[in-house]
Design a protein around this motif. Structure first.
Motif, short mmCIF file in Angstrom:
data_model
loop_
_atom_site.label_atom_id
_atom_site.label_comp_id
_atom_site.label_asym_id
_atom_site.label_seq_id
_atom_site.Cartn_x
_atom_site.Cartn_y
_atom_site.Cartn_z
N ARG A 1 1.42 2.24 -4.24
CA ARG A 1 0.67 2.14 -2.97
C ARG A 1 0.51 3.52 -2.34
NH1 ARG A 1 3.30 -2.74 -2.40
NH2 ARG A 1 5.02 -1.83 -1.25
N ASP A 2 1.60 4.27 -2.31
CA ASP A 2 1.54 5.62 -1.75
C ASP A 2 0.58 6.51 -2.52
OD1 ASP A 2 3.43 4.83 0.12
OD2 ASP A 2 5.10 5.88 -0.85
N GLU B 1 6.20 -0.29 -7.09
CA GLU B 1 5.05 -0.83 -6.36
C GLU B 1 4.78 -0.01 -5.10
OE1 GLU B 1 6.17 -4.91 -5.84
OE2 GLU B 1 5.70 -5.42 -7.92
N GLU B 2 5.84 0.39 -4.39
CA GLU B 2 5.67 1.22 -3.19
C GLU B 2 5.10 2.59 -3.56
OE1 GLU B 2 9.41 1.26 -1.13
OE2 GLU B 2 9.38 -0.93 -0.89
N LYS C 1 10.04 -3.20 -6.89
CA LYS C 1 9.58 -2.79 -5.55
C LYS C 1 9.42 -1.28 -5.42
CE LYS C 1 9.16 -6.80 -3.66
NZ LYS C 1 7.84 -7.38 -3.66
#
Length: 146
Positions: free
Chosen positions: A15-16, A11-12, A8
């Motif tokens: 995305r950022d 993945e975050e 996670k």
């Protein structure tokens, strides 16, 4: 223990990073050739530092989950995959550095932006492949242990 949650943070961060690239594209549309500003550089560097920490955490989780159970061939594949991740991350650092140099020298940042976007896509795709492979290895390892 290596599981979906282990991935996670990365993945975050990805995305950022993609959000930041979108912002840079918008800025570059308004200011062609100079679409990266100092705050964008700071944000990119912070994301890369956080990604390094997330990768380190994943490596620890892989070691804890697989331990000595991975066969030598799998260990080589994992090592090569991690090396490629770090290589791609190094390219992103270099892209950010080139964009920052262009900003300081009032040169066009267009090429650095293109390279950054290309390397970010490669890093994202490779991260997803590694994630899927490691989750499958963790599942098999847990099944053998049960």
């Amino acid at each position: 223990m290596l599981d979906e949650q282990s991935f996670k943070p990365m993945e975050e961060l990805l995305r950022d990073a993609h959000d930041l690239m979108g912002k840079i594209h918008e800025e570059n549309a308004l200011w062609p050739g100079i679409g990266v500003f100092e705050r964008d550089m700071d944000d990119a560097k912070a994301l890369l530092q956080d990604a390094q920490q997330a990768m380190s955490d994943l490596i620890v989780a892989v070691g804890e989950t697989l331990g000595d159970s991975a066969d030598p061939e799998q260990e080589i594949k994992i090592t090569k995959a991690i090396d490629k991740e770090y290589s791609l991350m190094n390219r992103l650092y270099n892209d950010v550095r080139r964009a920052q140099e262009a900003l300081k020298e009032d040169r066009s940042q267009t090429e650095a932006i293109k390279q950054t976007e290309m390397h970010l896509k490669q890093f994202t795709a490779h991260s997803q492949q590694v994630r899927d492979h490691l989750l499958e290895l963790a599942r098999v390892t847990r099944a053998k242990s049960a």
